[in-house]
Design an enzyme around this catalytic site. Sequence first.
Site, PDB file in Angstrom:
ATOM      1  N   SER A  90      -1.818  14.451  50.204  1.00  0.00           N
ATOM      2  CA  SER A  90      -2.175  15.659  50.965  1.00  0.00           C
ATOM      3  C   SER A  90      -3.678  15.863  51.104  1.00  0.00           C
ATOM      4  O   SER A  90      -4.112  16.672  51.912  1.00  0.00           O
ATOM      5  CB  SER A  90      -1.559  16.895  50.296  1.00  0.00           C
ATOM      6  OG  SER A  90      -2.067  17.064  48.988  1.00  0.00           O
ATOM      7  N   HIS A 129      -6.162  20.834  46.109  1.00  0.00           N
ATOM      8  CA  HIS A 129      -6.394  21.164  47.516  1.00  0.00           C
ATOM      9  C   HIS A 129      -7.757  21.824  47.690  1.00  0.00           C
ATOM     10  O   HIS A 129      -8.436  22.145  46.708  1.00  0.00           O
ATOM     11  CB  HIS A 129      -5.287  22.081  48.047  1.00  0.00           C
ATOM     12  CG  HIS A 129      -4.039  21.335  48.414  1.00  0.00           C
ATOM     13  ND1 HIS A 129      -2.873  21.946  48.785  1.00  0.00           N
ATOM     14  CD2 HIS A 129      -3.759  19.990  48.440  1.00  0.00           C
ATOM     15  CE1 HIS A 129      -1.934  21.042  49.036  1.00  0.00           C
ATOM     16  NE2 HIS A 129      -2.456  19.846  48.820  1.00  0.00           N
ATOM     17  N   ASP A 156      -1.515  26.639  52.259  1.00  0.00           N
ATOM     18  CA  ASP A 156      -0.587  26.439  51.133  1.00  0.00           C
ATOM     19  C   ASP A 156       0.311  27.630  50.838  1.00  0.00           C
ATOM     20  O   ASP A 156       0.991  27.637  49.797  1.00  0.00           O
ATOM     21  CB  ASP A 156      -1.380  26.117  49.858  1.00  0.00           C
ATOM     22  CG  ASP A 156      -2.020  24.746  49.908  1.00  0.00           C
ATOM     23  OD1 ASP A 156      -1.580  23.912  50.717  1.00  0.00           O
ATOM     24  OD2 ASP A 156      -2.956  24.515  49.133  1.00  0.00           O
TER      25      ASP A 156
END
Length: 213
Positions: A90, A129, A156
């Site tokens: 990701s 992230h 998210d």
Amino acid sequence: MAGLNSQVLHPHSKSSFPVYSTAIALEEEALREMGLIGESMDSIKTLQIRSTLSQAATLGMIVASALMIWKGLICITGSSSPVVVVLSGSMEPGFKRGDILFLRMTKDPIRTGEIVVFNVDGKDIPIVHRVIEVHERQDNGEVDVLTKGDHNPKDDRFLYPYGQLWLQRHHIMGRAVGFLPYVGWVTIIMTEKPIVKYILIGVMALLFITSKE
């Protein structure tokens, strides 16, 4: 019978003493040898026990040293998990699956663009992230954070618990301050295929034991 001069050696005659003495000497020698063998076996067993205890103590020291180093890193970095492995794609192309990240957590405000590792309620695996939005509350000055994977099409919020729109500071484990590419693949393989982990542990234990012999 007449004409034959038969002689019988009486067991208590003087002529039997050398034979009897020799037998006793041989028996004593055999007993001494058996005693020496028994002492040698006892010595070998004692040495084996000492060697095993020494190996166990050395292994314990290695484990204790590793734990001390880990605790030291926690204190130095301020992060509850100073080293993490990227488990998904990701964050590509910046970070790839199998990369190792080094984290640090300070009291400095979290800024947009920083890469953070965070936990969310109900999930055991940390997530790596990027911070895409920061919202400061006017009432208490607390900072709310919104994150997103660089390779993901949206933020998210679908990963957060139902009804949660932001992350708070206590969710964040640390900021990424460095990385090593692909080194974490060992951890990924051992997690996804436990048999490999057990084989590696067995091989390491065997090498450790044989190196001490």
